[in-house]
Design an enzyme around this catalytic site. Sequence first.
Site, PDB file in Angstrom:
ATOM      1  N   CYS A  83       0.828  -1.194   0.000  1.00  0.00           N
ATOM      2  CA  CYS A  83       0.000   0.000   0.000  1.00  0.00           C
ATOM      3  C   CYS A  83       0.876   1.263   0.000  1.00  0.00           C
ATOM      4  O   CYS A  83       1.621   1.489  -0.926  1.00  0.00           O
ATOM      5  CB  CYS A  83      -0.997  -0.037   1.162  1.00  0.00           C
ATOM      6  SG  CYS A  83      -2.346   1.170   1.012  1.00  0.00           S
ATOM      7  N   HIS A 189      -3.714  -4.999  -0.777  1.00  0.00           N
ATOM      8  CA  HIS A 189      -3.371  -5.615   0.513  1.00  0.00           C
ATOM      9  C   HIS A 189      -3.432  -7.131   0.383  1.00  0.00           C
ATOM     10  O   HIS A 189      -4.508  -7.724   0.463  1.00  0.00           O
ATOM     11  CB  HIS A 189      -4.353  -5.153   1.591  1.00  0.00           C
ATOM     12  CG  HIS A 189      -4.215  -3.727   1.970  1.00  0.00           C
ATOM     13  ND1 HIS A 189      -3.393  -3.300   2.993  1.00  0.00           N
ATOM     14  CD2 HIS A 189      -4.777  -2.604   1.455  1.00  0.00           C
ATOM     15  CE1 HIS A 189      -3.469  -1.986   3.105  1.00  0.00           C
ATOM     16  NE2 HIS A 189      -4.303  -1.542   2.177  1.00  0.00           N
ATOM     17  N   GLU A 191      -2.614  -9.301   2.535  1.00  0.00           N
ATOM     18  CA  GLU A 191      -3.059  -9.888   3.805  1.00  0.00           C
ATOM     19  C   GLU A 191      -4.568  -9.878   3.954  1.00  0.00           C
ATOM     20  O   GLU A 191      -5.113 -10.554   4.834  1.00  0.00           O
ATOM     21  CB  GLU A 191      -2.394  -9.156   4.976  1.00  0.00           C
ATOM     22  CG  GLU A 191      -2.978  -7.796   5.336  1.00  0.00           C
ATOM     23  CD  GLU A 191      -2.501  -6.648   4.445  1.00  0.00           C
ATOM     24  OE1 GLU A 191      -2.817  -5.481   4.773  1.00  0.00           O
ATOM     25  OE2 GLU A 191      -1.811  -6.914   3.448  1.00  0.00           O
TER      26      GLU A 191
END
Length: 209
Positions: A83, A189, A191
Amino acid sequence: MSQRIAIVDYGMGNLRSVQKALAHVAPEARVEITADPDSVASADRVVFPGQGAMPDCMRSLHESGLGDAVLEAAKSRPFLGLCIGLQMLFDRSEEGDTPGLAFLPGQVLGFGEGARSAGLKVPHMGWNEVSQSASHPLWDGIADGSRFYFVHSYYCRPGDAGLTAGTTRYPGVFTSAIARANIFATQFHPEKSSVAGLRLLSNFSSWNP
């Protein structure tokens, strides 16, 4: 001896979710959140995340004393930017007219009226497709056009087109992943991106550039 993955903690970012995802895909590794420059300097792999506004992130990075350790890691070890951790690698951002780390050539621009006139919301938030611009070990096992999770109002425009490893459309095409030597960085992202995101993190944990 198990490898150590350092997640850089300069006060900005959802670090626990990154740590949890990496620990899941690399259970043999020591995944540590650290604000210690020496700990970052001695890690085998480094993850550089970020959330929030670019001026705040750059100020926090400088105040933490971690800037030099991040730059050294970006020169020497497997390095993953996430990011704003991607955006800070470039020369400058339109967001607050903020200088970046200038490790890579290019600018960070806002979606602005182009997106709004196309009926799209800013920030760009939610799932979107990523087209792989070039083969890369971190794309291994991830289908071209897989969907990843985004939350951002700004995007990078690399000064070197060869840096682009992935693109996304919103409404025009923008660079959503970059790669050079030991560096890979994503605007999305991983994750938060389910199976595809976990596979990318797993690939990073075993990547030997």
